[in-house]
Design a protein around this motif. Structure first.
Motif, PDB file in Angstrom:
ATOM      1  N   TYR A  30       0.844  -1.182   0.000  1.00  0.00           N
ATOM      2  CA  TYR A  30       0.000   0.000   0.000  1.00  0.00           C
ATOM      3  C   TYR A  30       0.884   1.239   0.000  1.00  0.00           C
ATOM      4  O   TYR A  30       1.972   1.249   0.573  1.00  0.00           O
TER       5      TYR A  30
ATOM      6  N   ASN B 286     -11.683 -14.300   5.076  1.00  0.00           N
ATOM      7  CA  ASN B 286     -11.557 -12.913   5.474  1.00  0.00           C
ATOM      8  C   ASN B 286     -10.901 -12.804   6.835  1.00  0.00           C
ATOM      9  O   ASN B 286     -11.575 -12.754   7.845  1.00  0.00           O
TER      10      ASN B 286
ATOM     11  N   LEU C 160     -13.273  -3.438   8.456  1.00  0.00           N
ATOM     12  CA  LEU C 160     -12.268  -3.482   9.508  1.00  0.00           C
ATOM     13  C   LEU C 160     -11.962  -2.066   9.991  1.00  0.00           C
ATOM     14  O   LEU C 160     -12.098  -1.096   9.247  1.00  0.00           O
TER      15      LEU C 160
ATOM     16  N   PHE D 286      -9.378   1.760   1.958  1.00  0.00           N
ATOM     17  CA  PHE D 286      -9.334   2.531   3.188  1.00  0.00           C
ATOM     18  C   PHE D 286     -10.024   3.883   3.043  1.00  0.00           C
ATOM     19  O   PHE D 286     -10.032   4.484   1.962  1.00  0.00           O
ATOM     20  N   GLY D 287     -10.560   4.352   4.158  1.00  0.00           N
ATOM     21  CA  GLY D 287     -10.985   5.732   4.260  1.00  0.00           C
ATOM     22  C   GLY D 287      -9.781   6.623   4.539  1.00  0.00           C
ATOM     23  O   GLY D 287      -8.644   6.148   4.672  1.00  0.00           O
TER      24      GLY D 287
ATOM     25  N   ASP E 250     -18.327  -6.639   1.791  1.00  0.00           N
ATOM     26  CA  ASP E 250     -18.980  -7.543   2.734  1.00  0.00           C
ATOM     27  C   ASP E 250     -18.129  -7.816   3.974  1.00  0.00           C
ATOM     28  O   ASP E 250     -18.463  -8.685   4.779  1.00  0.00           O
ATOM     29  N   TYR E 251     -17.040  -7.106   4.106  1.00  0.00           N
ATOM     30  CA  TYR E 251     -16.202  -7.277   5.291  1.00  0.00           C
ATOM     31  C   TYR E 251     -15.567  -5.931   5.588  1.00  0.00           C
ATOM     32  O   TYR E 251     -15.024  -5.285   4.694  1.00  0.00           O
TER      33      TYR E 251
ATOM     34  N   TYR F 289     -15.305 -10.188  -0.363  1.00  0.00           N
ATOM     35  CA  TYR F 289     -14.848 -11.514   0.025  1.00  0.00           C
ATOM     36  C   TYR F 289     -14.068 -12.218  -1.077  1.00  0.00           C
ATOM     37  O   TYR F 289     -13.012 -12.777  -0.848  1.00  0.00           O
ATOM     38  N   ASN F 290     -14.544 -12.208  -2.290  1.00  0.00           N
ATOM     39  CA  ASN F 290     -13.891 -13.006  -3.332  1.00  0.00           C
ATOM     40  C   ASN F 290     -12.839 -12.221  -4.092  1.00  0.00           C
ATOM     41  O   ASN F 290     -12.446 -12.605  -5.186  1.00  0.00           O
ATOM     42  N   GLN F 291     -12.378 -11.109  -3.522  1.00  0.00           N
ATOM     43  CA  GLN F 291     -11.301 -10.346  -4.142  1.00  0.00           C
ATOM     44  C   GLN F 291     -10.016 -10.451  -3.342  1.00  0.00           C
ATOM     45  O   GLN F 291      -9.160  -9.576  -3.390  1.00  0.00           O
ATOM     46  N   GLY F 292      -9.914 -11.537  -2.591  1.00  0.00           N
ATOM     47  CA  GLY F 292      -8.639 -11.854  -1.976  1.00  0.00           C
ATOM     48  C   GLY F 292      -8.192 -10.937  -0.864  1.00  0.00           C
ATOM     49  O   GLY F 292      -7.041 -10.945  -0.475  1.00  0.00           O
ATOM     50  N   GLY F 293      -9.098 -10.152  -0.329  1.00  0.00           N
ATOM     51  CA  GLY F 293      -8.737  -9.340   0.828  1.00  0.00           C
ATOM     52  C   GLY F 293      -8.139  -7.998   0.520  1.00  0.00           C
ATOM     53  O   GLY F 293      -7.579  -7.356   1.404  1.00  0.00           O
ATOM     54  N   LYS F 294      -8.222  -7.530  -0.723  1.00  0.00           N
ATOM     55  CA  LYS F 294      -7.786  -6.163  -1.044  1.00  0.00           C
ATOM     56  C   LYS F 294      -8.597  -5.190  -0.203  1.00  0.00           C
ATOM     57  O   LYS F 294      -9.822  -5.247  -0.186  1.00  0.00           O
ATOM     58  N   LEU F 295      -7.905  -4.328   0.524  1.00  0.00           N
ATOM     59  CA  LEU F 295      -8.571  -3.397   1.426  1.00  0.00           C
ATOM     60  C   LEU F 295      -8.683  -2.020   0.803  1.00  0.00           C
ATOM     61  O   LEU F 295      -7.704  -1.500   0.258  1.00  0.00           O
TER      62      LEU F 295
ATOM     63  N   SER G 288     -13.620  -4.579   2.275  1.00  0.00           N
ATOM     64  CA  SER G 288     -13.150  -5.509   1.251  1.00  0.00           C
ATOM     65  C   SER G 288     -14.319  -6.330   0.722  1.00  0.00           C
ATOM     66  O   SER G 288     -15.390  -6.396   1.331  1.00  0.00           O
TER      67      SER G 288
END
Lengths: 120, 113
Positions: free
Chosen positions: A35, A106, B34, B103-104, B31-32, B95-101, B93
């Motif tokens: 990132y 997740n 953090l 951010f705000g 759908d997730y 779910y089916n995109q491998g956890g790419k986050l 993120s």
């Protein structure tokens, strides 16, 4: 248990030069993401590596490239540095399940302390 | 296009009171979610998460609420402590995109003694 470690912590480069940043993931983690965090902004996703391949890529030019090694560590390379590349570069690691198609469980990603890159 | 927004760049709260940090998102595929906390010269530290199948998740002094219809989530810290002073980022993120986050921009919380 060491967490995510990045090197170097600080770096100053001249416009036009190339830079390599390094990341060792947390023990047991096999997926590494990079990132870029500009001042006053949230981290922006660059790309993600799993099984030594780039799996996802954010909206960054081809000057940004990477690599993942068999021990899961990773490098981020930036060519032809611009002043605007000055930022904090963060590496994050997580454990990905062995599911086909990278339907990752997740779980939260763990971040390193970052490399502060200054381009002058 | 900012898919995850934290509209308050800063928040100041008295020690012992409740801190409420807000986050809005536009992508209904998320759908997730953090929350991460970041101190100066350190990387973000995971705080708490919530799946889209829930509307609340608690961990000690930290509670995250998710309102899917409003595409809004919030982090409540009760009671707030001076050590909570940091920049808080929400992230989302798919779910089916491998956890790419995604951010705000972050909210800087200051808890005053």
């Amino acid at each position: 248990d060491a967490g995510v470690t990045q090197s170097p912590t600080h770096l100053i480069k001249t416009r036009g030069q190339q830079v390599t940043l390094r990341c060792s993931p947390k023990s047991g983690h096999d997926t590494v993401s990079w990132y870029q965090q500009a001042l006053g902004q949230g981290p922006q996703f660059i790309f993600q590596y799993y099984e030594e391949e780039e799996r996802q890529r954010g909206n960054f030019p081809d000057r940004f490239s990477g690599h993942q090694f068999p021990n899961y560590s990773s490098e981020l390379n930036v060519n032809a540095l611009l002043l605007g590349d000055s930022a904090l570069y963060l590496c994050a690691s997580k454990r990905t399940g062995g599911n086909p198609g990278l339907r990752a469980v997740n779980t939260e990603a763990f971040f390193g302390q970052g490399t502060r890159l200054t381009v002058v | 296009d900012q898919q995850v927004k934290q509209n308050s760049p800063s928040l100041s709260v008295q020690e012992g009171r409740i801190s409420i940090l807000n986050c809005d998102y536009t992508n209904s595929m998320f759908d997730y979610f953090l929350w991460y906390k970041k101190y100066p010269a350190e990387g973000p530290t995971f705080l708490i998460s919530i799946s889209s199948i829930k509307d609340k998740n608690e961990d000690g002094r930290f509670t995250v609420f998710l309102n899917k219809s409003a595409k809004h989530l919030s982090l409540h810290i009760v009671p707030s402590q001076p050590g909570d002073s940091a920049v808080y980022f929400c992230a989302a993120s798919v779910y089916n995109q491998g956890g790419k986050l995604i951010f705000g921009q972050g909210t800087e919380l200051s808890v005053k003694p």
